[in-house]
Scaffold this motif. Structure first.
Motif, PDB file in Angstrom:
ATOM      1  N   GLY A 143       0.789  -1.222   0.000  1.00 47.36           N
ATOM      2  CA  GLY A 143       0.000   0.000   0.000  1.00 47.36           C
ATOM      3  C   GLY A 143       0.816   1.265   0.000  1.00 47.36           C
ATOM      4  N   SER A 144       2.065   1.219  -0.439  1.00 47.61           N
ATOM      5  CA  SER A 144       2.884   2.419  -0.508  1.00 47.61           C
ATOM      6  C   SER A 144       2.285   3.398  -1.517  1.00 47.61           C
ATOM      7  CB  SER A 144       4.308   2.047  -0.931  1.00 47.61           C
ATOM      8  OG  SER A 144       5.051   3.200  -1.243  1.00 47.61           O
ATOM      9  N   PRO A 145       2.373   4.706  -1.235  1.00 44.31           N
ATOM     10  CA  PRO A 145       1.831   5.698  -2.187  1.00 44.31           C
ATOM     11  C   PRO A 145       2.557   5.725  -3.524  1.00 44.31           C
ATOM     12  CG  PRO A 145       2.167   6.666  -0.007  1.00 44.31           C
ATOM     13  CD  PRO A 145       2.853   5.336   0.000  1.00 44.31           C
ATOM     14  N   VAL A 146       3.818   5.272  -3.566  1.00 40.06           N
ATOM     15  CA  VAL A 146       4.586   5.244  -4.813  1.00 40.06           C
ATOM     16  C   VAL A 146       5.277   3.894  -4.948  1.00 40.06           C
ATOM     17  CG1 VAL A 146       4.957   7.740  -4.804  1.00 40.06           C
ATOM     18  CG2 VAL A 146       6.672   6.242  -3.764  1.00 40.06           C
ATOM     19  N   ASP A 147       5.757   3.617  -6.148  1.00 42.96           N
ATOM     20  CA  ASP A 147       6.438   2.347  -6.415  1.00 42.96           C
ATOM     21  C   ASP A 147       7.954   2.453  -6.308  1.00 42.96           C
ATOM     22  OD1 ASP A 147       3.936   1.152  -7.079  1.00 42.96           O
ATOM     23  OD2 ASP A 147       4.083   2.047  -9.086  1.00 42.96           O
ATOM     24  N   ALA A 148       8.501   3.640  -6.502  1.00 46.68           N
ATOM     25  CA  ALA A 148       9.948   3.837  -6.448  1.00 46.68           C
ATOM     26  C   ALA A 148      10.243   5.318  -6.274  1.00 46.68           C
ATOM     27  CB  ALA A 148      10.624   3.306  -7.717  1.00 46.68           C
ATOM     28  N   VAL A 149      11.454   5.595  -5.825  1.00 43.50           N
ATOM     29  CA  VAL A 149      11.876   6.975  -5.552  1.00 43.50           C
ATOM     30  C   VAL A 149      13.171   7.265  -6.297  1.00 43.50           C
ATOM     31  CG1 VAL A 149      12.678   8.573  -3.759  1.00 43.50           C
ATOM     32  CG2 VAL A 149      10.755   7.032  -3.291  1.00 43.50           C
ATOM     33  N   ILE A 150      13.244   8.449  -6.876  1.00 48.54           N
ATOM     34  CA  ILE A 150      14.473   8.935  -7.506  1.00 48.54           C
ATOM     35  C   ILE A 150      15.077   9.982  -6.581  1.00 48.54           C
ATOM     36  CG2 ILE A 150      15.480  10.118  -9.488  1.00 48.54           C
ATOM     37  CD1 ILE A 150      13.116   9.048 -11.147  1.00 48.54           C
ATOM     38  N   GLU A 186      23.472  14.727 -17.053  1.00 47.85           N
ATOM     39  CA  GLU A 186      23.463  13.263 -17.178  1.00 47.85           C
ATOM     40  C   GLU A 186      24.433  12.647 -16.158  1.00 47.85           C
ATOM     41  OE1 GLU A 186      21.378  11.716 -18.982  1.00 47.85           O
ATOM     42  OE2 GLU A 186      20.600  13.502 -20.001  1.00 47.85           O
ATOM     43  N   PRO A 187      24.117  11.440 -15.625  1.00 43.42           N
ATOM     44  CA  PRO A 187      22.913  10.629 -15.861  1.00 43.42           C
ATOM     45  C   PRO A 187      21.699  11.231 -15.157  1.00 43.42           C
ATOM     46  CG  PRO A 187      24.305   9.597 -14.209  1.00 43.42           C
ATOM     47  CD  PRO A 187      25.056  10.804 -14.688  1.00 43.42           C
ATOM     48  N   GLY A 188      20.682  11.556 -15.962  1.00 42.29           N
ATOM     49  CA  GLY A 188      19.598  12.368 -15.473  1.00 42.29           C
ATOM     50  C   GLY A 188      18.378  11.604 -15.005  1.00 42.29           C
ATOM     51  N   VAL A 189      17.433  12.375 -14.461  1.00 44.45           N
ATOM     52  CA  VAL A 189      16.177  11.822 -13.954  1.00 44.45           C
ATOM     53  C   VAL A 189      15.377  11.119 -15.044  1.00 44.45           C
ATOM     54  CG1 VAL A 189      13.936  12.470 -12.976  1.00 44.45           C
ATOM     55  CG2 VAL A 189      16.046  13.387 -11.982  1.00 44.45           C
ATOM     56  N   PRO A 190      15.298  11.651 -16.286  1.00 41.35           N
ATOM     57  CA  PRO A 190      14.513  10.940 -17.310  1.00 41.35           C
ATOM     58  C   PRO A 190      14.999   9.508 -17.548  1.00 41.35           C
ATOM     59  CG  PRO A 190      14.926  13.185 -18.017  1.00 41.35           C
ATOM     60  CD  PRO A 190      15.736  12.979 -16.777  1.00 41.35           C
ATOM     61  N   MET A 191      16.317   9.302 -17.575  1.00 40.85           N
ATOM     62  CA  MET A 191      16.845   7.956 -17.768  1.00 40.85           C
ATOM     63  C   MET A 191      16.483   7.054 -16.591  1.00 40.85           C
ATOM     64  SD  MET A 191      20.790   6.695 -18.338  1.00 40.85           S
ATOM     65  CE  MET A 191      20.924   7.672 -19.850  1.00 40.85           C
ATOM     66  N   ALA A 192      16.606   7.600 -15.367  1.00 45.44           N
ATOM     67  CA  ALA A 192      16.263   6.823 -14.178  1.00 45.44           C
ATOM     68  C   ALA A 192      14.776   6.448 -14.181  1.00 45.44           C
ATOM     69  CB  ALA A 192      16.602   7.619 -12.921  1.00 45.44           C
ATOM     70  N   ALA A 193      13.930   7.412 -14.562  1.00 48.13           N
ATOM     71  CA  ALA A 193      12.494   7.144 -14.611  1.00 48.13           C
ATOM     72  C   ALA A 193      12.168   6.069 -15.645  1.00 48.13           C
ATOM     73  CB  ALA A 193      11.743   8.431 -14.929  1.00 48.13           C
ATOM     74  N   ALA A 199      11.044  -1.579 -15.269  1.00 48.30           N
ATOM     75  CA  ALA A 199      11.077  -2.641 -14.266  1.00 48.30           C
ATOM     76  C   ALA A 199       9.735  -2.797 -13.551  1.00 48.30           C
ATOM     77  CB  ALA A 199      12.175  -2.360 -13.249  1.00 48.30           C
ATOM     78  N   GLY A 200       8.727  -1.996 -13.960  1.00 50.71           N
ATOM     79  CA  GLY A 200       7.391  -2.145 -13.398  1.00 50.71           C
ATOM     80  C   GLY A 200       6.975  -1.104 -12.384  1.00 50.71           C
ATOM     81  N   ALA A 201       7.815  -0.115 -12.118  1.00 54.93           N
ATOM     82  CA  ALA A 201       7.478   0.938 -11.162  1.00 54.93           C
ATOM     83  C   ALA A 201       6.780   2.078 -11.899  1.00 54.93           C
ATOM     84  CB  ALA A 201       8.737   1.440 -10.465  1.00 54.93           C
ATOM     85  N   GLU A 202       5.473   2.175 -11.766  1.00 57.56           N
ATOM     86  CA  GLU A 202       4.712   3.192 -12.498  1.00 57.56           C
ATOM     87  C   GLU A 202       4.635   4.518 -11.750  1.00 57.56           C
ATOM     88  OE1 GLU A 202       3.572   3.057 -15.519  1.00 57.56           O
ATOM     89  OE2 GLU A 202       4.378   1.045 -15.798  1.00 57.56           O
ATOM     90  N   ARG A 203       4.409   4.460 -10.457  1.00 58.17           N
ATOM     91  CA  ARG A 203       4.221   5.692  -9.666  1.00 58.17           C
ATOM     92  C   ARG A 203       5.565   6.097  -9.061  1.00 58.17           C
ATOM     93  NH1 ARG A 203       0.248   3.634  -5.355  1.00 58.17           N
ATOM     94  NH2 ARG A 203       1.813   1.961  -5.476  1.00 58.17           N
ATOM     95  N   LEU A 204       6.095   7.214  -9.529  1.00 58.75           N
ATOM     96  CA  LEU A 204       7.425   7.641  -9.118  1.00 58.75           C
ATOM     97  C   LEU A 204       7.364   8.928  -8.295  1.00 58.75           C
ATOM     98  CD1 LEU A 204       9.423   7.084 -12.432  1.00 58.75           C
ATOM     99  CD2 LEU A 204       9.010   5.454 -10.565  1.00 58.75           C
ATOM    100  N   ALA A 205       8.315   9.057  -7.390  1.00 56.11           N
ATOM    101  CA  ALA A 205       8.477  10.288  -6.615  1.00 56.11           C
ATOM    102  C   ALA A 205       9.942  10.703  -6.671  1.00 56.11           C
ATOM    103  CB  ALA A 205       8.052  10.083  -5.171  1.00 56.11           C
ATOM    104  N   ILE A 206      10.175  12.002  -6.682  1.00 60.59           N
ATOM    105  CA  ILE A 206      11.533  12.541  -6.639  1.00 60.59           C
ATOM    106  C   ILE A 206      11.770  13.120  -5.251  1.00 60.59           C
ATOM    107  CG2 ILE A 206      13.125  14.269  -7.560  1.00 60.59           C
ATOM    108  CD1 ILE A 206      11.659  14.046 -10.218  1.00 60.59           C
ATOM    109  N   ALA A 207      12.853  12.676  -4.617  1.00 60.75           N
ATOM    110  CA  ALA A 207      13.263  13.211  -3.319  1.00 60.75           C
ATOM    111  C   ALA A 207      14.519  14.045  -3.542  1.00 60.75           C
ATOM    112  CB  ALA A 207      13.542  12.088  -2.332  1.00 60.75           C
ATOM    113  N   PRO A 208      14.430  15.367  -3.496  1.00 56.80           N
ATOM    114  CA  PRO A 208      15.623  16.195  -3.728  1.00 56.80           C
ATOM    115  C   PRO A 208      16.610  16.066  -2.567  1.00 56.80           C
ATOM    116  CG  PRO A 208      13.580  17.466  -3.965  1.00 56.80           C
ATOM    117  CD  PRO A 208      13.232  16.189  -3.280  1.00 56.80           C
TER     118      PRO A 208
END
Length: 255
Positions: A143-150, A186-193, A199-208
């Motif tokens: 039940g996590s609000p996101v699937d992965a964090v950048i 680079e290596p930037g956020v778009p590549m990481a996303a 890999a199946g992580a649809e809901r992403l969050a960025i933690a600055p």
């Protein structure tokens, strides 16, 4: 709606800066000089204020890195704590050059991260935006609000590599994939996303992984929008950041 957030009280941590500041110091104790890249207003001033409130027995001076040479006291020891989340070589070189030019013999500490307290502050900033559960989870994060964090940083590939340890600490807290990426190169956020979604992580969050003075305020928002992700606020004057400043000072007192 954001999940409730409980900020924990500072506690001993492993790794760097593990020594807390003694509850009392002699009158001739070294001055704590907080060196801020860029302006000393805003978040830098707020962090200095929190350190003073939490540790009233420490004399704290806030200065911009550009003004450091003129700000260091003569005839008194000083410990310079860089307001950085990673050991940025360009900024640290400026600081060491300023210390040498001052002739003060001041000691310069490492940056504030990586450290478990830094990961805790990042976790809380995510939770404040409803992007993570507020308490540390030790089992499967159902039940996590996101699937992965950048974990977003600035400073190119060197910065991305430097904050990987913080990414591991944050992933351990969230029990989610956390990868580091650059917000402005680079290596930037778009590549990481792209890789995370593959890999199946649809809901992403960025933690600055930023104090708040490193980039224009709108950059994180722009990057998040470009990859269809939500984002947390920068670390700012979180109590854990002020505690890391004090611990960096305390670690030098111990030596």
């Amino acid at each position: 709606m954001s999940l409730p957030v409980r900020e924990r009280s500072p506690r001993p941590g492993g790794g760097r800066h593990r020594r807390p500041v003694p509850t009392s110091l002699p009158p001739d104790a070294p001055l704590l000089v907080l060196a801020a890249p860029g302006s000393t207003s805003g978040v830098a001033a707020d962090i200095a204020a929190v350190v003073r409130v939490d540790h009233p027995h420490i004399e704290v001076r806030l200065t911009a890195v550009a003004d450091l040479a003129d700000s260091l006291p003569s005839g008194r020891d000083a410990i310079v704590v860089p307001l950085l989340t990673w050991d940025d070589p360009a900024v640290l070189a400026e600081i060491h050059k300023a210390v040498a030019a001052s002739g003060s013999g001041a000691v310069v500490t490492e940056a504030l991260g990586p450290h478990p307290l830094l990961a805790e502050a990042l976790h809380i900033r995510l939770a404040e935006r409803g992007l993570a559960r507020a308490d540390r989870v030790r089992v499967l994060n159902v039940g996590s609000p996101v699937d992965a964090v950048i974990l977003g940083t600035v400073g190119g590939a060197q910065a991305v590599h430097a904050v990987q340890a913080t990414a591991v600490l944050l992933a351990s807290r969230l029990t989610l994939p956390v990868v580091s990426a650059s917000l402005d190169s680079e290596p930037g956020v778009p590549m990481a996303a792209e890789r995370l979604r593959a890999a199946g992580a649809e809901r992403l969050a960025i933690a600055p992984c930023l104090i708040g003075h490193e980039v224009p305020e709108e950059l994180v928002e722009q990057v998040a929008t470009a990859v269809d992700a939500r984002h947390a606020a920068p670390l700012g004057a979180h109590g854990a950041i002020a505690e890391l400043v004090a611990r960096a000072y305390g670690s030098q007192l111990a030596t």
